[in-house]
Design an enzyme around this catalytic site. Structure first.
Site, PDB file in Angstrom:
ATOM      1  N   SER A 147      -6.272  -4.244  -2.146  1.00 43.78           N
ATOM      2  CA  SER A 147      -6.410  -4.304  -3.604  1.00 43.78           C
ATOM      3  C   SER A 147      -5.068  -3.934  -4.229  1.00 43.78           C
ATOM      4  O   SER A 147      -4.236  -3.288  -3.580  1.00 43.78           O
ATOM      5  CB  SER A 147      -7.465  -3.296  -4.063  1.00 43.78           C
ATOM      6  OG  SER A 147      -7.429  -3.121  -5.460  1.00 43.78           O
ATOM      7  N   TYR A 160     -11.593   4.789  -4.743  1.00 46.76           N
ATOM      8  CA  TYR A 160     -11.242   3.405  -4.400  1.00 46.76           C
ATOM      9  C   TYR A 160      -9.763   3.293  -4.018  1.00 46.76           C
ATOM     10  O   TYR A 160      -9.409   2.707  -2.985  1.00 46.76           O
ATOM     11  CB  TYR A 160     -11.570   2.514  -5.593  1.00 46.76           C
ATOM     12  CG  TYR A 160     -11.440   1.026  -5.308  1.00 46.76           C
ATOM     13  CD1 TYR A 160     -12.375   0.381  -4.512  1.00 46.76           C
ATOM     14  CD2 TYR A 160     -10.390   0.283  -5.838  1.00 46.76           C
ATOM     15  CE1 TYR A 160     -12.272  -0.981  -4.256  1.00 46.76           C
ATOM     16  CE2 TYR A 160     -10.283  -1.074  -5.588  1.00 46.76           C
ATOM     17  CZ  TYR A 160     -11.221  -1.712  -4.802  1.00 46.76           C
ATOM     18  OH  TYR A 160     -11.115  -3.052  -4.549  1.00 46.76           O
TER      19      TYR A 160
END
Ligand SMILES: NC(=O)c1ccc[n+]([C@@H]2O[C@H](COP(=O)([O-])OP(=O)(O)OC[C@H]3O[C@@H](n4cnc5c(N)ncnc54)[C@H](O)[C@@H]3O)[C@@H](O)[C@H]2O)c1
Length: 255
Positions: A147, A160
């Site tokens: 990501s 995350y």
């Protein structure tokens, strides 16, 4: 000098394990691989989602396997299935993941742990389960979906970003450890893209406007943006790329 690669994205006849296969980012890559003649084991916890994919693509070149990426025995069984049914495995795509966004003062400890377990430990176990099969095949390709949060520090993203930053480092270490076995280990780092993972957050107009405003190219990611980079990393063109997280992000990380 002779042209080394006539088709740098050739995947015909190659066999891959795909985890998180029923997800929004995996589905177009799965379709692109199947269209080009690859054979796939589709793994996910979402059995109904896998059934829908087999209904779409047929069961000749795609087999479904319901299992959790944090479960080592399930991963070993998925690899066994690939080797038994296809005779070999040439690589794997890991697109399983969770996205809990919460201010760090209130982030639930169990949710934090589960995020690390799926996004980071799961990615490691996925790689570990594939490595012997890829060695037996004379080499292979492992590709994770990381990501922009592998490097960007968005507030409320501690779980995350922790998992995805860790993933980028795991990719570097595994790339080094398995380079001599001709196994490449890489990640693609997408920008925010509308899928089941993000739809709730993006339904908030302020969240959506900020997300788009943060991306220099002025739009969210599209799942289809990942097809070209994924094919390259699986194809002959990716043979000498390892340990990298390649951002496909409209410039999101250029800060
Ligand atoms: N959508 C985005 O904006 C975005 C951006 C950057 C990175 N990513 C990453 O890309 C990956 C795919 O995201 P997506 O947007 O397709 O999400 P998604 O929710 O559409 O798909 C994720 C898939 O993973 C499966 N899954 C979840 N936990 C699992 C587990 N323990 N074992 C096996 N399968 C499991 C889900 O059932 C689902 O099918 C994730 O790792 C995510 O963090 C997404």
């Amino acid at each position: 000098m002779a042209l080394v690669q006539d088709n740098p994205i050739e995947v015909a006849g190659r066999c891959y394990l795909v985890a998180g296969a029923a997800g929004g980012l995996a589905r177009p890559i799965v379709a692109a691989l199947l269209k080009r003649g690859a054979r796939l084991i589709l793994m996910d916890t979402d059995e109904a989602g896998l059934d829908a994919m087999i209904a779409d693509h047929g069961s000749e070149n795609a087999l479904s396997f319901t299992g959790d990426i944090t479960d080592k025995a399930a991963l070993d069984a998925a690899v066994d299935l690939g080797q038994t049914r296809f005779g070999r495995l040439d690589g794997g795509l890991n697109a399983a993941g969770l996205l809990p966004i919460a201010a760090s003062d209130t982030m639930d400890a169990e949710l934090f742990r589960r995020c690390i377990d799926v996004n980071l430990t799961g990615a490691f176990l996925f790689s570990q389960a594939l490595a012997p099969a890829l060695r037996a095949a004379g080499g292979g390709r492992i590709l994770h979906i990381a990501s922009v949060s592998s490097t960007v520090s968005n507030p409320a993203y501690a779980a995350y970003a922790g998992s995805k930053g860790g993933l980028a480092q795991v990719v570097r270490v595994l790339g080094r450890e398995w380079a001599a076995d001709a196994i490449t280990v890489n990640a693609i780092g997408p920008a925010l893209t509308e899928t089941d993972l993000t739809r709730n957050y993006l339904s908030n107009p302020a969240f959506r406007a900020k997300a788009i405003g943060d991306i220099p190219m002025g739009r969210l990611g599209l799942p289809e943006d990942l097809i070209g980079p994924a094919l390259l990393l699986f194809g002959p063109g990716g043979a000498f790329i390892t340990g990298q997280t390649i951002y496909v992000d409209g410039g999101r990380t250029l800060v």
